[in-house]
Design a protein around this motif. Structure first.
Motif: not given
Length: 201
Positions: A112-128, A165-166
Motif C-alpha cells: 500500500d505504500l508503493l506508488r503505481p509502477g513502484g517496486v517491492l524488494a524483500v530479502i527474507g528468512l524462511p523457517r527451515p 522465522p514463523p
C-alpha cells in the motif's frame, strides 16, 4: 557521502538484488527495518530521497552516526502503524525483516505504500523444513564459510533478532501470490529468499 561499512554478512550479501530492482527514475525509497542503515545508504546512491524506519532506538542511533547524510531520514517507529501517506514511495525494500511481523500484514502494508509502477524488494528468512531443506543447509554453511574468508570478516548484526522465522518458504510464497499477483519468489543460498513485485501502473 561515505560508503557503507564494507564488512560482510548474510544480509549485506543480498543488497545488490534490492539495488538492481530499483526502477529507473525513482525519487523516493523506504527501507523497512533499516537497522544500522547500510542498505539505506546504498539506496541513496540511486534514489534522491530515502527513509529508513526501524523500531530499535540504539540501532537507529548507529545508523544516523555511520550511514546518515543528505537525502536520508531515519524514523523510529513501527512501519505497520506509522502514518505514512499511502502510495508514497517508488521503492519499498526490506532485508531480514518480514519475519518480525505477520507476513500478510507486512506485505499488505508495504504494497500500500508503493506508488503505481513502484517496486517491492524483500530479502527474507524462511523457517527451515527438515529433512527436506538439509541439502540447502549444508550448501549454505559452505557458502557462508567461503564468503567470510573471501570478504575478510563478518559484520555482526546488532539489531534484535527473531528465530526461528514463523513461515516456511512455501507459506511465504502462497501468501505473497495471494496478495501480490505476479510476484517473483526465489530461494537463495545462506538461508534467504527474495521477493520482487512491481505494483501495476
Amino acid at each position: 557521502m561515505a560508503d557503507p561499512d564494507p564488512r560482510w554478512n548474510h544480509n549485506i550479501h543480498y543488497h545488490p538484488i534490492v539495488l538492481a530492482a530499483v526502477p529507473p527514475g525513482s525519487r523516493t525509497a523506504l527501507d523497512v527495518g533499516c537497522g544500522e542503515g547500510q542498505l539505506a545508504m546504498r539506496l541513496r546512491s540511486v534514489v534522491p530521497s530515502v527513509v529508513g524506519i526501524d523500531r530499535d532506538g540504539p540501532t537507529l542511533e548507529r545508523a544516523r552516526a555511520e550511514n546518515g547524510g543528505p537525502g536520508i531520514e531515519y524514523v523510529q517507529a513501527n512501519v505497520l502503524t506509522h502514518p505514512f501517506e499511502p502510495a508514497s514511495f517508488d521503492v519499498v525494500a526490506s532485508v531480514a525483516v518480514l519475519h518480525h511481523m505477520d507476513t500478510a500484514a507486512g506485505l499488505e502494508r508495504m504494497r500500500d505504500l508503493l506508488r503505481p509502477g513502484g517496486v517491492l524488494a524483500v530479502i527474507g528468512l524462511p523457517r527451515p523444513q527438515r529433512p527436506r531443506d538439509l541439502p540447502y543447509d549444508v550448501a549454505g554453511t559452505v557458502a557462508l564459510r567461503w564468503n567470510r574468508w573471501r570478504n575478510g570478516g563478518y559484520r555482526d548484526v546488532t539489531a534484535p533478532t527473531v528465530w526461528p522465522p514463523p513461515d516456511t518458504l512455501a507459506q511465504v510464497r502462497d501468501t505473497a501470490r495471494r496478495l501480490l499477483p505476479g510476484v517473483r519468489v526465489r530461494r537463495h543460498m545462506m538461508w534467504r529468499y527474495s521477493l520482487l513485485w512491481t505494483k501495476p501502473a
